[in-house]
Design a protein around this motif. Structure first.
Motif, mmCIF file in Angstrom:
data_model
loop_
_atom_site.group_PDB
_atom_site.id
_atom_site.type_symbol
_atom_site.label_atom_id
_atom_site.label_comp_id
_atom_site.label_asym_id
_atom_site.label_seq_id
_atom_site.Cartn_x
_atom_site.Cartn_y
_atom_site.Cartn_z
ATOM 1 N N GLU A 25 17.323 -12.825 9.377
ATOM 2 C CA GLU A 25 15.971 -11.891 8.825
ATOM 3 C C GLU A 25 16.298 -10.673 8.188
ATOM 4 N N THR A 26 15.481 -10.335 7.043
ATOM 5 C CA THR A 26 15.638 -8.980 6.508
ATOM 6 C C THR A 26 14.217 -8.401 6.434
ATOM 7 N N VAL A 27 13.785 -7.509 6.916
ATOM 8 C CA VAL A 27 12.549 -6.851 6.741
ATOM 9 C C VAL A 27 12.621 -5.473 5.858
ATOM 10 N N SER A 28 11.579 -5.564 5.069
ATOM 11 C CA SER A 28 11.532 -4.306 3.992
ATOM 12 C C SER A 28 10.212 -3.521 4.287
ATOM 13 N N LEU A 29 10.433 -2.244 4.605
ATOM 14 C CA LEU A 29 9.169 -1.289 4.676
ATOM 15 C C LEU A 29 9.333 -0.224 3.509
ATOM 16 N N THR A 30 8.083 -0.056 2.963
ATOM 17 C CA THR A 30 7.953 1.152 2.040
ATOM 18 C C THR A 30 6.984 1.969 2.286
ATOM 19 N N ILE A 31 7.472 3.377 2.079
ATOM 20 C CA ILE A 31 6.407 4.449 2.435
ATOM 21 C C ILE A 31 6.366 5.151 1.091
ATOM 22 N N GLU A 32 4.964 4.981 0.626
ATOM 23 C CA GLU A 32 4.415 5.510 -0.622
ATOM 24 C C GLU A 32 3.516 6.824 -0.575
ATOM 25 N N THR A 33 3.681 7.932 -1.321
ATOM 26 C CA THR A 33 2.820 8.958 -1.397
ATOM 27 C C THR A 33 2.363 8.983 -2.939
ATOM 28 N N ARG A 34 0.991 9.130 -2.942
ATOM 29 C CA ARG A 34 0.369 9.021 -4.066
ATOM 30 C C ARG A 34 -0.930 9.940 -4.205
ATOM 31 N N ILE A 35 -0.989 10.519 -5.269
ATOM 32 C CA ILE A 35 -2.291 11.327 -5.657
ATOM 33 C C ILE A 35 -3.220 10.502 -6.355
ATOM 34 N N LYS A 36 -4.438 10.380 -5.595
ATOM 35 C CA LYS A 36 -5.297 9.380 -6.219
ATOM 36 C C LYS A 36 -6.416 10.202 -7.077
ATOM 37 N N GLU A 37 -6.809 9.604 -8.346
ATOM 38 C CA GLU A 37 -7.608 10.329 -9.287
ATOM 39 C C GLU A 37 -9.017 10.644 -8.323
ATOM 40 N N LYS A 38 -9.139 11.762 -8.263
ATOM 41 C CA LYS A 38 -10.559 12.143 -7.638
ATOM 42 C C LYS A 38 -10.791 13.592 -7.950
#
Length: 176
Positions: A25-38
């Motif tokens: 098994e291979t497990v992938s985790l991604t942590i994303e930081t994003r500025i949303k349009e507000k």
């Protein structure tokens, strides 16, 4: 060449343990930081992604990252103070634990860092990920496991960027 009957093949397959299956098994985790349009948000878009790959067959945990840019007129400033790591790694045949740590900042220079730190455990035998930790209140944060969103924090106002790791994430268990 040996030919096995149906019941012999079943006995052979029954001998495969969960750890034999987990090793593949291979497990992938991604942590994303994003500025949303507000309202009162500037420079909307992805600010960083850190991808952690847990490869049970190799007994390894690896990490890579990308960062965004800040556009000012016709200029594009690369991010600064980039520091992404995976620390305190422990891995067995069926489980892995580690800390995913990330830091980046706008190329403008005077802006504070975007920070996070998550303690993460992946258990392939129970098909669960457990995570907890902290991050800034700005920008937005997402955690993906094998491409599926398991954590989605909607950004507060820009002032929530000041400070470090002010938003606490309680232990959360999700299936994958």
């Amino acid at each position: 060449m040996m030919i096995y009957s149906g019941w012999q093949l079943c006995l052979i397959l029954a001998c495969l343990s969960i750890s034999d299956i987990a090793r593949a098994e291979t497990v992938s985790l991604t942590i994303e930081t994003r500025i949303k349009e507000k309202t009162l948000s500037f420079e909307a878009g992805i600010k960083s992604t850190q991808t952690v790959v847990v490869d049970f067959s190799m007994g390894s945990v690896s990490s890579s990252f990308t960062t965004g840019v800040t556009s000012i007129g016709v200029s594009e400033l690369k991010s600064i103070r980039d520091a992404f790591s995976v620390d305190n790694v422990a891995i067995s045949k069926t489980a892995a634990g580690f800390d995913a740590v990330g830091q980046t900042a706008s190329g403008v220079g005077f802006m504070p860092n975007i920070d996070y730190k998550f303690a993460i455990t992946v258990d392939v035998s129970s098909r669960e990920v457990v995570f907890s930790g902290c991050h800034d209140g700005y920008p937005s944060y997402k955690i993906f496991v094998n491409g599926n969103v398991v954590y989605d924090f909607d950004q507060e106002l820009l002032v929530a960027l000041f400070g470090s790791c002010d938003t606490k994430v309680q232990p959360t268990t999700v299936k994958f």
